[in-house]
Design a protein around this motif. Structure first.
Motif, short mmCIF file in Angstrom:
data_model
loop_
_atom_site.label_atom_id
_atom_site.label_comp_id
_atom_site.label_asym_id
_atom_site.label_seq_id
_atom_site.Cartn_x
_atom_site.Cartn_y
_atom_site.Cartn_z
N UNK A 1 0.69 -1.15 -0.26
CA UNK A 1 -0.31 0.15 0.16
C UNK A 1 0.97 1.25 -0.05
N UNK A 2 2.11 0.91 0.69
CA UNK A 2 2.75 2.15 0.44
C UNK A 2 4.12 1.96 1.02
N UNK A 3 4.90 3.43 0.08
CA UNK A 3 6.63 2.17 0.83
C UNK A 3 7.21 4.15 1.08
N UNK A 4 7.91 3.93 2.46
CA UNK A 4 8.35 4.54 2.95
C UNK A 4 9.78 4.84 2.08
N UNK A 5 10.65 3.98 1.72
CA UNK A 5 12.12 4.22 1.08
C UNK A 5 11.92 3.43 0.46
N UNK A 6 12.35 3.77 -1.10
CA UNK A 6 12.80 2.93 -1.84
C UNK A 6 14.82 2.77 -2.80
N UNK A 7 15.53 2.08 -2.54
CA UNK A 7 16.26 2.55 -3.10
C UNK A 7 17.13 1.40 -4.46
N UNK A 8 17.41 2.93 -4.79
CA UNK A 8 18.23 1.87 -6.51
C UNK A 8 19.23 2.01 -6.75
N UNK A 9 20.04 1.09 -7.41
CA UNK A 9 21.74 1.07 -7.26
C UNK A 9 21.86 0.46 -8.84
N UNK A 10 22.56 1.40 -10.22
CA UNK A 10 22.98 0.98 -10.56
C UNK A 10 24.29 1.24 -11.68
N UNK A 11 24.63 0.42 -12.49
CA UNK A 11 25.55 1.25 -13.48
C UNK A 11 25.50 1.76 -14.64
N UNK A 12 24.75 1.09 -15.38
CA UNK A 12 24.48 0.59 -16.18
C UNK A 12 22.94 0.19 -17.09
N UNK A 13 22.31 0.41 -18.38
CA UNK A 13 21.37 0.06 -18.64
C UNK A 13 21.30 -0.69 -19.88
N UNK A 14 20.17 -1.28 -20.56
CA UNK A 14 20.27 -1.35 -21.63
C UNK A 14 19.42 -1.02 -22.48
N UNK A 15 18.69 -0.63 -23.92
CA UNK A 15 18.58 -0.05 -24.48
C UNK A 15 16.36 -0.54 -23.79
N UNK A 16 15.84 0.52 -23.31
CA UNK A 16 14.32 0.51 -22.95
C UNK A 16 13.81 0.78 -24.04
N UNK A 17 12.28 0.06 -24.07
CA UNK A 17 11.22 0.80 -25.12
C UNK A 17 10.35 1.03 -24.06
N UNK A 18 10.10 2.70 -24.53
CA UNK A 18 8.66 2.44 -23.79
C UNK A 18 7.37 2.27 -23.85
N UNK A 19 7.50 1.83 -25.38
CA UNK A 19 6.46 1.81 -26.35
C UNK A 19 5.99 0.16 -25.04
N UNK A 20 7.17 -0.56 -24.72
CA UNK A 20 6.90 -1.82 -24.05
C UNK A 20 6.15 -2.37 -23.01
N UNK A 21 6.71 -0.74 -22.01
CA UNK A 21 6.40 -0.07 -20.62
C UNK A 21 5.03 -0.07 -20.63
N UNK A 22 4.52 0.78 -21.69
CA UNK A 22 3.26 1.41 -21.93
C UNK A 22 2.05 0.50 -22.27
N UNK A 23 2.34 -1.03 -22.70
CA UNK A 23 1.46 -1.88 -23.07
C UNK A 23 1.65 -2.63 -22.14
N UNK A 24 2.09 -2.60 -20.68
CA UNK A 24 2.54 -3.83 -19.81
C UNK A 24 1.63 -2.76 -18.49
N UNK A 25 0.75 -2.47 -18.39
CA UNK A 25 0.11 -1.79 -17.66
C UNK A 25 -0.12 -1.63 -16.60
N UNK A 26 -0.21 -1.55 -14.97
CA UNK A 26 -1.03 -2.22 -13.98
C UNK A 26 -1.43 -0.95 -13.39
N UNK A 27 -2.34 -0.92 -12.90
CA UNK A 27 -3.24 -0.10 -12.38
C UNK A 27 -2.71 1.47 -12.11
N UNK A 28 -2.79 2.30 -11.17
CA UNK A 28 -2.31 2.86 -10.82
C UNK A 28 -0.20 2.66 -10.51
N UNK A 29 0.01 3.89 -10.19
CA UNK A 29 1.10 4.07 -10.20
C UNK A 29 1.83 3.81 -9.29
#
Length: 395
Positions: free
Chosen positions: A260-288
């Motif tokens: 229901x809620x998150x007080x802290x979320x910590x994400x650490x990355x070194x690099x990322x691959x190609x991200x296709x926004x169309x693929x994200x928007x097609x996988x819509x899951x309710x409210x953000x």
């Protein structure tokens, strides 16, 4: 003058020190020696080449004969080819268990740990095991109702071992798994409130009463619905090189959607691959999912990273950490673009990033900063200043 302290205060001081430091303090006077000789916390690192086995054995015999209570017992086995000493370790564990030990910390290289005998202790509340664990456990052999905290590290695990331990110890509320080999299909427990998993392969977490989750790993596990407020999801920057893509962010959003809620979320990355926004928007899951504080630590990113990140969750406060000036500049530029899109589009449903209404920047003293990309990037990268952003989202 040092003997004017009450005995109880002297022992309290000694308990705050490591066992080695407390041993040094015992030479101050007979009073300090006496209090040291009945310390409730014992710590031994056994090495047959250093000849300290007899010292440890003499100490444990003294505790047994004097019926001196032991609250915490730490034992590290750092020798090899020492099976002749296993009976001594058996005896020391029995002495600790019979004295009502509350916390055991055991690091074994070759000694076959008697886990069932340990869990039979009614006083045990914390167990920390490193390096050694039986290959399998029979479900229902023990029923340890006193254990509250279990930590397993640098050992080979399978689902049978972990789940049997959780079933046999029904009131464990804190579980730590670190650098364990093997793969777990599922962790299931209604009693768990604190879960820490670092560099262990796990596919599913079913712990509906979690209040704190600290996860470091290359793949995001499935998370079943939980009732409480979870504190932290952390991703290893070393595990993202080949996995940080659109599918990864879909899993992140789905993962965060189950609380229901998150007080802290910590994400650490070194690099990322190609991200296709169309693929994200097609996988819509309710409210953000909403996050109170999002900590982002990244070195290199592609042009869609910020979009994918803020598609997966809407943070109220965003803390940005990076040592790469182009990364910082692009990140802030993209935030400003999203805000400007919001101001120029009347239909708040399209596009999705128009939901970002306003951005404010602050320094570590909570003083407002102008939203000038180059200046903010310089503060973060060149001056090492902590800059954070407050983001206001459309409902």
């Amino acid at each position: 003058m040092i003997d004017i302290l009450p005995d109880c205060l002297i022992q309290k001081i000694l308990c705050c020190l490591s066992f080695k430091e407390a041993t040094r303090m015992s030479i101050l006077s007979k009073t300090w020696l006496q209090e040291w000789s009945t310390l409730p916390n014992l710590e031994f690192t056994i090495n047959c080449w250093e000849g300290n086995i007899n010292t440890a054995n003499t100490t444990m015999e003294r505790y047994r004969k004097g019926k001196i209570p032991i609250q915490k017992f730490e034992l590290v086995e750092s020798f090899a080819n020492s099976r002749e000493d296993f009976p001594l370790i058996d005896k020391w564990l029995d002495i600790a268990l019979q004295s009502g030990v509350k916390h055991l910390s055991l690091n074994f290289k070759s000694y076959p740990m008697p886990i069932l005998r340990i869990l039979a202790a009614k006083s045990l509340r914390g167990l920390d095991v490193q390096g050694s664990m039986p290959d399998s456990l029979s479900s229902g052999v023990v029923n340890c109702k006193s254990l509250r905290k279990l930590s397993l590290s640098n050992i080979r695990l399978d689902e049978n071992i972990v789940q049997t331990l959780l079933n046999s110890c029904p009131f464990i509320d804190s579980l730590i798994l670190e650098y364990c080999s093997g793969k777990l299909q599922k962790i299931k427990s209604d009693s768990l409130k604190v879960l820490k998993i670092h560099h262990c392969k796990i596919e599913e977490i079913d712990a509906r009463n979690l209040v704190s989750l600290d996860y470091v790993g290359a793949q995001i596990p499935e998370l079943n619905k939980i009732a409480g407020e979870s504190n932290q999801l952390e991703h290893s920057k070393f595990g993202c090189i080949n996995h940080l893509n659109a599918a990864w962010f879909c899993k992140l959003r789905k993962f965060l959607s189950n609380s229901p809620s998150w007080s802290h979320v910590s994400l650490r990355f070194i690099n990322c691959c190609e991200i296709k926004m169309k693929d994200l928007l097609m996988d819509h899951i309710g409210s953000t999912p909403r996050v109170d504080v999002l900590n982002v630590n990244i070195e290199w990113m592609n042009q869609n990273f910020v979009d994918a990140l803020l598609w997966s969750c809407h943070p109220r406060r965003l803390n940005l950490f990076s040592n790469v000036t182009p990364t910082i500049t692009h990140f802030i530029d993209r935030l400003l673009f999203m805000m400007n899109s919001s101001h120029s589009i009347s239909d708040r449903s399209l596009p999705w990033h128009s939901q970002l209404k306003e951005i404010k920047a602050f320094d570590e003293k909570n003083q407002s900063l102008p939203l000038i990309c180059g200046e903010l990037a310089k503060r973060i990268r060149m001056e090492g200043e902590k800059v954070y952003f407050l983001l206001d989202w459309c409902s």
